[in-house]
Write a protein that holds these residues in place. Structure first.
Motif, short mmCIF file in Angstrom:
data_model
loop_
_atom_site.label_atom_id
_atom_site.label_comp_id
_atom_site.label_asym_id
_atom_site.label_seq_id
_atom_site.Cartn_x
_atom_site.Cartn_y
_atom_site.Cartn_z
N VAL A 63 0.81 -1.20 0.00
CA VAL A 63 0.00 0.00 0.00
C VAL A 63 0.86 1.27 0.00
O VAL A 63 0.37 2.35 -0.38
N HIS A 64 2.11 1.16 0.40
CA HIS A 64 2.96 2.36 0.41
C HIS A 64 3.29 2.83 -1.00
O HIS A 64 3.83 3.94 -1.17
N MET A 65 2.96 2.04 -2.02
CA MET A 65 3.21 2.45 -3.40
C MET A 65 2.10 3.32 -3.97
O MET A 65 2.21 3.80 -5.11
N LEU A 66 1.02 3.54 -3.23
CA LEU A 66 -0.04 4.42 -3.70
C LEU A 66 0.48 5.85 -3.84
O LEU A 66 1.30 6.31 -3.04
N VAL A 115 3.71 5.07 4.42
CA VAL A 115 2.25 5.16 4.44
C VAL A 115 1.86 6.45 5.15
O VAL A 115 2.45 6.82 6.18
N LEU A 116 0.87 7.14 4.60
CA LEU A 116 0.45 8.41 5.19
C LEU A 116 -0.01 8.23 6.64
O LEU A 116 -0.68 7.24 6.97
N PRO A 117 0.36 9.15 7.50
CA PRO A 117 -0.10 9.05 8.89
C PRO A 117 -1.62 9.03 9.01
O PRO A 117 -2.17 8.41 9.93
N THR A 118 -2.32 9.70 8.11
CA THR A 118 -3.79 9.70 8.15
C THR A 118 -4.36 8.32 7.85
O THR A 118 -5.45 7.98 8.34
N ILE A 119 -3.63 7.53 7.07
CA ILE A 119 -4.07 6.15 6.82
C ILE A 119 -3.75 5.27 8.02
O ILE A 119 -4.58 4.44 8.45
N ARG A 120 -2.56 5.44 8.59
CA ARG A 120 -2.19 4.61 9.73
C ARG A 120 -3.12 4.86 10.92
O ARG A 120 -3.42 3.95 11.69
#
Length: 647
Positions: A128-131, A162-167
């Motif tokens: 998911v970090h490739m988004l 990964v964006l902090p908002t996703i985490r």
């Protein structure tokens, strides 16, 4: 049926089959059993630790028709069978590396609201970090408040991207590498299940190659089973580590050559060597890595004791630097060999210097002590570089360097008579000869009755017999004049060289050198080029030098015409020039200069006599005035008048 790799054939199908992740298994099985499954999970960890397998097991458990009491899927119903076969409509797997645009995320969120045949619809986003940033932001709203039947499982090997908002909208679980005590039984069990029992050596090799990754370990087991035994690359790594531990450069290069000739990639060799050195470092520090077998721990402790902590760290740094340079290198093997040679060469020089340190009472210079210690070719080169003067070619190998000699005294300036000195009269030979007024007047007027020795040109000095000119603060104006054209003008650029080529050095007072420009040289243009001459003068004088220039019209200049008369300024009356020259002669006779050679005094007398003769020969002066001036300037002169009245 086509052959499947071992990690695909024996992928875990139940929570209990997941190896080395008890915290994750316990949390997910409890959530399924108690019906407290969250709407989004973020699984992060190294490759081959079970992220995708655990997500599939969770998808099976959420839609299993016969869930067990401990939260395990039955693995027999239609839903479990479809998930295992990859044909279930309740599990949507997306590779975020290829579906990373906003349109892909928009399409997924639109379809997420649609109800499927099962109780829960599970979206698995791998890597998911490739988004992209826009796609990640487009996912936020749906991820925060998804439909009640949707569960998101995000997997990544780099959670920091990964964006902090996703985490913040997910439950995060970190998966760790599998230790050797759990990996070895798992490898043996899979080998037995595959119908290919293996011995302990193979299990240890596979466990070491896996380095905590179950998928890598099973891939290594596939390789061993296909090759019929352990490949030779393990021996190559052990030989390289042994050579590094004993600081043997030849053995190190031989081990690298054997490994690469056997087909081992230089980067893979460097990575495995660095991993082995890391294990040695940890074991030497008292830490036993969990992924390292017991036999390897014992050998790593022995090698760590033989190598030493400092050498181990230096080797790790050298290999890390080589690995960082390999992606941009055209030859990876050359990069690895260069790093190893630099590492062991530095260690050899340091060991030689420390083991052969000179005692404190040794008064020799450090470079001499290093050279006599014999610390190898590098130490000898360092000693030669630190020596102020190169050793004599004819000196014997063990002879001490000769003591420094005093700087040679500046040679005596050539005299008008140019009489070579004799051994019987050294003082008289070195003293400058003072020219007589008659000789000066004879030279300026071209008188045939003048002494022949004063008309002869100065002999050229013998450069082979002449001593070297003085250097630094000992240089006089004459010394600077002798090297002016060769060592100063010769280093200038063409324009500056043309301006200062015919310049004459008048005097040197401390760090100030005064020169007179040649005939016709513009003074303003020469002054603009002073900054090109001053650095060269500073280098020769060993101090910060300053150059002052004057043109030929502002100062008396040497005789340059065929008649022996110096050019006079058109704005200065002849009488004033003669008076000034006579006054200068009188002042010089009363107060002789504190410094300067006899040649410079002779030239000034010549210039003064030339100006006087120009004044005497002027048509504006009567014969009586001429006679009077001659008598005034040369007391004791005899005046003879011929029949025509000429004097």
């Amino acid at each position: 049926m086509p052959h499947q790799s071992l990690y695909r054939r024996f992928r875990p199908q139940r929570f209990a089959e997941v190896v080395g992740q008890p915290h994750l298994v316990r949390a997910l099985s409890n959530a399924v059993r108690e019906d407290r499954v969250g709407h989004a999970y973020l699984l992060s960890g190294p490759r081959g630790t079970g992220k995708t397998s655990t997500a599939r097991i969770l998808a099976k458990a959420l839609n299993c028709e016969a869930l067990t009491d401990d939260g395990e899927p039955c693995d027999a119903c239609d839903s479990c069978t479809a998930v295992a076969a990859g044909t279930s409509l309740d599990l949507i797997e997306l590779d975020a590396a290829s579906n990373n645009s906003v349109n892909h995320i928009r399409d997924m969120t639109e379809k997420a609201a649609l109800v499927s045949s099962g109780r829960r619809k599970v979206y698995l986003l791998d890597e998911v970090h490739m988004l992209s940033a826009a796609a990640s932001n487009a996912l936020l709203k749906t991820l925060e408040e998804p439909p009640s039947h949707v569960v998101f499982i995000l997997a990544t090997t780099d959670p920091n991207k990964v964006l902090p908002t996703i985490r913040s909208r997910t439950q995060q679980f970190e998966l760790s590498l599998v230790g050797a005590d759990e990996m070895a039984p798992h490898v043996r069990a899979i080998a037995d299940a595959a119908g290919a029992p293996v011995d302990d050596a193979v299990v240890n090799y596979v466990t070491e190659r896996g380095a905590g990754s179950v998928r890598d370990a099973l891939s290594a087991l596939d390789t061993v089973l296909a090759a019929g035994g352990i490949p030779d690359d393990r021996t190559d790594v052990n030989a390289l580590v042994q050579a590094l531990a004993h600081a043997d450069l030849a053995a190190t290069l031989i081990a690298v050559a054997n490994a690469t000739s056997a087909g081992v990639d230089a980067r893979d060799l460097a990575e495995r060597t660095a991993r082995r050195l890391r294990d040695m470092f940890l074991v030497g520090a008292g830490v036993e890595p969990a992924e390292l077998p017991r036999a390897d721990i014992t050998s790593a402790r022995e090698l760590s004791d033989a190598m030493g902590r400092r050498a181990n760290v230096r080797a790790l740094e050298a290999l890390g630097s080589a690995l960082a340079q390999m992606p941009q290198s055209a030859d990876r093997r050359l990069t690895l060999e260069t790093a190893l040679v630099g590492l062991l060469a530095d260690d050899a020089v340091g060991a030689g210097a420390s083991s052969r340190a000179a005692p404190a009472s040794d008064a020799r210079r450090p470079a001499e002590r290093t050279a006599s210690a014999g610390g190898g070719p590098a130490a000898a080169r360092a000693a030669m570089a630190a020596t102020t003067a190169p050793p004599s070619i004819d000196a014997p190998p063990g002879a001490a360097p000769p003591p420094p000699t005093a700087p040679a005294a500046p040679p005596a300036p050539p005299t008008a008579a140019a009489v070579p000195p004799t051994t019987a009269e050294p003082a008289a030979a070195s003293a400058p000869a003072e020219p007589s007024p008659d000789a000066v007047v004879g030279v300026q007027r071209g008188d045939a009755a003048a002494p022949s020795s004063s008309l002869e040109p100065d002999p050229q000095p013998d450069m082979t017999a002449e001593s070297a000119p003085a250097s630094g603060a000992a240089m006089t104006a004459d010394d600077i004049q002798r090297i002016w054209e060769t060592q100063i003008v010769g280093k200038l650029r063409p324009v500056a060289a043309g301006l200062f080529r015919d310049a004459y050095v008048l005097a040197r007072e401390r760090n100030v050198v005064t020169v007179r420009l040649g005939e016709g040289v513009p003074l303003a243009q020469a002054r603009r080029r002073i900054n090109e001459v001053q650095p060269i003068l500073s280098e020769l004088l060993d101090q910060e030098a300053r150059l002052e220039v004057s043109d030929a019209g502002g100062e008396p200049s040497p005789i340059s015409n065929a008649t022996g008369e110096a050019p006079s300024s058109p704005t200065t009356p002849a009488g004033e020039v003669a008076s000034g020259s006579a006054a200068q002669m009188a002042g010089d006779s009363v107060n002789p200069p504190a410094s300067g050679s006899a040649a410079r005094q002779s030239e000034e007398a010549n210039l003064s006599a030339s100006a006087f003769s120009r004044d005497v020969g002027s048509s504006a002066t009567s014969p009586e005035a001429k006679v009077q001036r001659i008598v005034e300037h040369f007391p004791g002169s005899v005046v003879v008048r011929d029949d025509e009245g000429a004097t």
